[in-house]
Scaffold this motif. Structure first.
Motif, PDB file in Angstrom:
ATOM      1  N   VAL A 190      51.006  48.233  27.952  1.00  0.00           N
ATOM      2  CA  VAL A 190      50.703  47.195  28.693  1.00  0.00           C
ATOM      3  C   VAL A 190      51.389  47.350  30.284  1.00  0.00           C
ATOM      4  O   VAL A 190      51.337  46.247  31.149  1.00  0.00           O
ATOM      5  CB  VAL A 190      51.161  45.748  28.329  1.00  0.00           C
ATOM      6  CG1 VAL A 190      50.312  45.517  26.873  1.00  0.00           C
ATOM      7  CG2 VAL A 190      52.706  45.553  28.253  1.00  0.00           C
ATOM      8  N   LEU A 191      52.046  48.341  30.664  1.00  0.00           N
ATOM      9  CA  LEU A 191      52.463  48.465  31.765  1.00  0.00           C
ATOM     10  C   LEU A 191      51.347  48.685  32.984  1.00  0.00           C
ATOM     11  O   LEU A 191      50.108  49.068  32.606  1.00  0.00           O
ATOM     12  CB  LEU A 191      53.322  50.019  31.981  1.00  0.00           C
ATOM     13  CG  LEU A 191      54.689  50.127  31.364  1.00  0.00           C
ATOM     14  CD1 LEU A 191      55.007  51.627  31.432  1.00  0.00           C
ATOM     15  CD2 LEU A 191      55.818  49.390  32.028  1.00  0.00           C
ATOM     16  N   PRO A 192      51.498  47.969  34.124  1.00  0.00           N
ATOM     17  CA  PRO A 192      50.673  48.031  35.285  1.00  0.00           C
ATOM     18  C   PRO A 192      50.138  49.381  35.396  1.00  0.00           C
ATOM     19  O   PRO A 192      50.587  50.459  35.237  1.00  0.00           O
ATOM     20  CB  PRO A 192      51.394  47.427  36.344  1.00  0.00           C
ATOM     21  CG  PRO A 192      52.535  46.732  35.847  1.00  0.00           C
ATOM     22  CD  PRO A 192      52.985  47.554  34.517  1.00  0.00           C
ATOM     23  N   THR A 193      48.656  49.355  35.509  1.00  0.00           N
ATOM     24  CA  THR A 193      47.859  50.647  35.846  1.00  0.00           C
ATOM     25  C   THR A 193      48.420  51.498  36.678  1.00  0.00           C
ATOM     26  O   THR A 193      48.594  52.874  36.466  1.00  0.00           O
ATOM     27  CB  THR A 193      46.467  50.130  36.109  1.00  0.00           C
ATOM     28  OG1 THR A 193      46.008  49.258  35.125  1.00  0.00           O
ATOM     29  CG2 THR A 193      45.683  51.615  36.437  1.00  0.00           C
ATOM     30  N   ALA A 194      48.831  50.878  37.836  1.00  0.00           N
ATOM     31  CA  ALA A 194      49.528  51.779  38.824  1.00  0.00           C
ATOM     32  C   ALA A 194      50.575  52.835  38.500  1.00  0.00           C
ATOM     33  O   ALA A 194      50.932  53.796  38.907  1.00  0.00           O
ATOM     34  CB  ALA A 194      49.971  51.078  40.124  1.00  0.00           C
ATOM     35  N   TYR A 195      51.496  52.183  37.435  1.00  0.00           N
ATOM     36  CA  TYR A 195      52.706  52.953  37.069  1.00  0.00           C
ATOM     37  C   TYR A 195      52.216  53.995  36.160  1.00  0.00           C
ATOM     38  O   TYR A 195      53.199  54.628  35.606  1.00  0.00           O
ATOM     39  CB  TYR A 195      53.777  51.866  36.484  1.00  0.00           C
ATOM     40  CG  TYR A 195      54.242  51.288  37.417  1.00  0.00           C
ATOM     41  CD1 TYR A 195      55.490  51.762  38.245  1.00  0.00           C
ATOM     42  CD2 TYR A 195      54.076  50.010  37.775  1.00  0.00           C
ATOM     43  CE1 TYR A 195      55.955  51.050  39.333  1.00  0.00           C
ATOM     44  CE2 TYR A 195      54.776  49.226  38.919  1.00  0.00           C
ATOM     45  CZ  TYR A 195      55.822  49.851  39.609  1.00  0.00           C
ATOM     46  OH  TYR A 195      56.434  49.113  40.343  1.00  0.00           O
ATOM     47  N   LEU A 196      51.033  54.215  35.547  1.00  0.00           N
ATOM     48  CA  LEU A 196      50.751  55.113  34.751  1.00  0.00           C
ATOM     49  C   LEU A 196      49.679  56.214  35.308  1.00  0.00           C
ATOM     50  O   LEU A 196      49.058  57.145  34.821  1.00  0.00           O
ATOM     51  CB  LEU A 196      49.782  54.478  33.474  1.00  0.00           C
ATOM     52  CG  LEU A 196      50.648  53.289  33.038  1.00  0.00           C
ATOM     53  CD1 LEU A 196      49.554  52.407  31.726  1.00  0.00           C
ATOM     54  CD2 LEU A 196      51.581  53.895  32.210  1.00  0.00           C
ATOM     55  N   VAL A 197      49.586  56.069  36.537  1.00  0.00           N
ATOM     56  CA  VAL A 197      48.487  56.855  37.504  1.00  0.00           C
ATOM     57  C   VAL A 197      49.594  57.583  38.482  1.00  0.00           C
ATOM     58  O   VAL A 197      50.091  57.015  39.483  1.00  0.00           O
ATOM     59  CB  VAL A 197      47.403  56.529  38.115  1.00  0.00           C
ATOM     60  CG1 VAL A 197      46.540  57.288  38.835  1.00  0.00           C
ATOM     61  CG2 VAL A 197      46.640  55.506  36.939  1.00  0.00           C
ATOM     62  N   LYS A 198      49.460  58.926  38.332  1.00  0.00           N
ATOM     63  CA  LYS A 198      50.398  59.751  39.160  1.00  0.00           C
ATOM     64  C   LYS A 198      50.138  59.528  40.865  1.00  0.00           C
ATOM     65  O   LYS A 198      51.068  59.773  41.522  1.00  0.00           O
ATOM     66  CB  LYS A 198      50.152  61.235  39.152  1.00  0.00           C
ATOM     67  CG  LYS A 198      50.944  61.546  37.717  1.00  0.00           C
ATOM     68  CD  LYS A 198      51.064  63.237  37.385  1.00  0.00           C
ATOM     69  CE  LYS A 198      51.769  63.547  35.934  1.00  0.00           C
ATOM     70  NZ  LYS A 198      53.319  63.176  36.044  1.00  0.00           N
ATOM     71  N   GLU A 199      48.984  59.281  41.212  1.00  0.00           N
ATOM     72  CA  GLU A 199      48.437  59.068  42.678  1.00  0.00           C
ATOM     73  C   GLU A 199      49.146  57.806  43.036  1.00  0.00           C
ATOM     74  O   GLU A 199      49.195  57.633  44.354  1.00  0.00           O
ATOM     75  CB  GLU A 199      47.228  59.172  42.627  1.00  0.00           C
ATOM     76  CG  GLU A 199      46.484  60.307  42.366  1.00  0.00           C
ATOM     77  CD  GLU A 199      45.779  60.292  41.033  1.00  0.00           C
ATOM     78  OE1 GLU A 199      44.789  61.216  40.562  1.00  0.00           O
ATOM     79  OE2 GLU A 199      46.203  59.498  39.969  1.00  0.00           O
ATOM     80  N   ALA A 200      49.487  56.874  42.095  1.00  0.00           N
ATOM     81  CA  ALA A 200      49.655  55.459  42.648  1.00  0.00           C
ATOM     82  C   ALA A 200      51.261  55.059  42.377  1.00  0.00           C
ATOM     83  O   ALA A 200      51.882  54.181  43.169  1.00  0.00           O
ATOM     84  CB  ALA A 200      48.901  54.437  42.067  1.00  0.00           C
ATOM     85  N   ALA A 201      51.835  55.860  41.266  1.00  0.00           N
ATOM     86  CA  ALA A 201      53.090  55.215  41.055  1.00  0.00           C
ATOM     87  C   ALA A 201      54.151  55.595  41.954  1.00  0.00           C
ATOM     88  O   ALA A 201      55.065  54.490  42.272  1.00  0.00           O
ATOM     89  CB  ALA A 201      53.597  56.006  39.667  1.00  0.00           C
ATOM     90  N   PRO A 202      54.238  56.526  42.913  1.00  0.00           N
ATOM     91  CA  PRO A 202      55.242  56.673  43.812  1.00  0.00           C
ATOM     92  C   PRO A 202      55.362  55.362  44.980  1.00  0.00           C
ATOM     93  O   PRO A 202      56.176  55.034  45.536  1.00  0.00           O
ATOM     94  CB  PRO A 202      55.038  58.107  44.569  1.00  0.00           C
ATOM     95  CG  PRO A 202      54.194  58.718  43.610  1.00  0.00           C
ATOM     96  CD  PRO A 202      53.252  57.745  42.627  1.00  0.00           C
ATOM     97  N   ALA A 203      53.952  55.164  45.356  1.00  0.00           N
ATOM     98  CA  ALA A 203      53.827  54.175  46.310  1.00  0.00           C
ATOM     99  C   ALA A 203      54.621  52.718  45.914  1.00  0.00           C
ATOM    100  O   ALA A 203      55.415  52.027  46.610  1.00  0.00           O
ATOM    101  CB  ALA A 203      52.526  53.758  46.681  1.00  0.00           C
TER     102      ALA A 203
END
Length: 483
Positions: A190-203
């Motif tokens: 249930v972690l937010p989607t962005a934290y599970l996707v390498k393109e989005a997590a750094p932001a």
């Protein structure tokens, strides 16, 4: 009298803009010394007319100490990765924001004019902290989601920077995580989607780092809803966190657009018994593919409850645009569905959500658990059956279901169009079970939501927790104001 001018920089898009306007209205209404300028960035995939129409209607309701400034257009964003489009858009607006503030300070340079007291930037506009630093004024963050999500962002940033733990490693994990702001273990699923996707997590990690540079964080929530979260945040935060919610746009709609008309919807609800209708609506970007639509239709036929279903058409594949209303529902619904359910259900496109949730006929809300929708459901005392789609909605659903026991679950780990190894699906059986549970007349969730509804309203009253927090914020703004 010393007067303060605050410049708000909301994230592009109506979802963040509307709650930012309501936050600004609270400040203006609370203290006559405060003036607000709100800078409007046009989202990459929305028309001028949709933003202009909404901001004009908002401006018409505002006091004289409030103004909108529409920033110039930027060059088209050629990026196709959705997780990067917003950040590129906001970064491109930075010189326009600096220029607009420069013009503002030049135009209000008289001895009785308000002084620039700081920038209030959206949680996704942290790059604008650079502008505040260049102008040597304080910056504040307006966090449009929950205090728990704020805690999660700071926690995951700390894990990454201090312990080298990368959240994207949990993309297909059954792990239970230790999260200090919750009393229950947090499922990685249930972690937010962005934290599970390498393109989005750094932001997102970068945004959390920058939160720590500001003079304070305004959060759209109230202490009574997230008591444990605030206790744990108090031990972890250096700067103040101000719970100032629930901040909602509660203006009622006079009518609808497209094939669904708001007056027709309300007339239909007027004819239904109290608390008898389940309302299904999934936000401004909520839509489902044909397979999921069939599962919903099967569940609604099977559950036997009266229903009002906001069904939107997904954008074409590869397009990052909001859903549209269907020209003909029969092209996507199972054959004969509308005829078989004509006496106990209504399928609509666009939905006047606030009007509907406020109606006494509504007994349950099948929702994506976006934070604005969650707060609206609490305000009107309508329990949620959660089916999150993307962003932090899975996390919101977990907080409401497992941590606070204010909602029931359809499927918390369901994700739509997520760029991970697999996409979960939802079945008619899961949907029907969730509808039956949320419509139980004497459930503990229904009782708790009614109690929390009363607390949400008291929080904003004079002497309430959020009202007192707002007074502290105003005092701190004047204390931090540059000489």
């Amino acid at each position: 009298m010393v007067r303060a001018e605050l410049v708000f920089v909301p994230s592009p898009g109506l979802g963040h803009l509307v709650s930012t306007v309501e936050m600004a209205k609270l400040l203006v209404d609370r203290d006559p010394r405060v003036s607000i300028t709100l800078l409007i960035m046009k989202p990459p995939h929305e028309s001028h007319s949709s933003i202009d129409d909404r901001t004009q209607s908002l401006a018409n309701s505002m006091a004289g100490r409030f103004q909108f400034v529409h920033l110039p257009d930027i060059d088209p964003i050629l990026e196709t990765n959705p997780s990067k489009i917003r950040d590129l858009c906001i970064e491109s607006y930075k010189p326009h924001v600096k220029e607009a503030i420069g013009r503002l300070t030049e135009s209000v340079s008289g001895p009785d004019s308000p002084r620039l007291a700081g920038l209030v930037v959206d949680m996704f506009c942290t790059t604008m902290i650079d502008v505040a630093n260049e102008l040597r004024v304080p910056s504040y963050v307006f966090f449009t989601s929950s205090a728990a999500f704020l805690g999660l962002m700071l926690h995951l940033q700390s894990l990454r920077d201090e312990h080298g733990i990368d959240s994207t490693e949990y993309g297909d994990s059954d792990a239970q995580l230790d999260f200090p702001n919750f009393t229950n273990p947090l499922p990685a699923k249930v972690l937010p989607t962005a934290y599970l996707v390498k393109e989005a997590a750094p932001a997102y990690i970068g945004h959390a780092r920058r939160f720590r540079e500001t003079k304070g964080i305004l959060v759209n929530t109230f202490v009574e809803l997230e008591t444990h979260v605030f206790k744990s945040l108090a031990d972890a935060m250096i700067q103040p966190v101000y719970p100032v919610g629930p901040i909602l746009s509660l203006a009622r709609s006079a009518g609808g657009t497209g094939p669904s008309d708001g007056l027709e919807i309300m007339k239909w609800l007027d004819d239904q018994p109290q608390s008898s209708v389940v309302f299904l609506c999934f936000g401004s970007r909520g839509s489902f593919d044909a397979d999921a639509v069939r599962e919903f239709a099967t569940a609604l036929e099977g559950c036997g409850h009266l229903f009002l279903w906001s069904l939107r058409q997904p954008p074409p594949k590869g397009k990052v645009t909001p859903p549209r209303d269907y020209a003909n529902f029969e092209e996507t619904l199972p054959e004969g569905f509308l005829g078989r359910t004509i006496k106990r259900g209504k399928v609509i496109g666009w939905a006047p959500q606030v009007d509907i949730l406020a109606h006494p006929a509504i007994g349950g809300f099948v929702s994506h658990c976006g934070w604005n929708s969650t707060l609206e459901s609490i305000w009107f005392g309508v329990p949620i059956a959660g089916l999150p789609l993307y962003a932090e909605q899975q996390f919101n659903a977990f907080e409401m279901v497992a941590e606070l026991d204010l909602a029931v679950e359809i499927k918390m780990e369901y994700r739509r169009n997520v760029r991970m190894k697999s996409e979960t699906r939802v079945t008619a059986e899961e949907i029907e079970r969730g509808i039956r549970r949320v419509m139980e007349p004497d459930s503990k969730q229904r009782k708790k939501v009614k109690e929390m509804s009363e607390k949400s309203r008291k929080a904003l009253d004079e002497g309430g927790s959020s009202c007192s927090s707002l007074h502290r914020l105003i005092d701190d703004i004047f204390n931090n104001m540059p000489c």
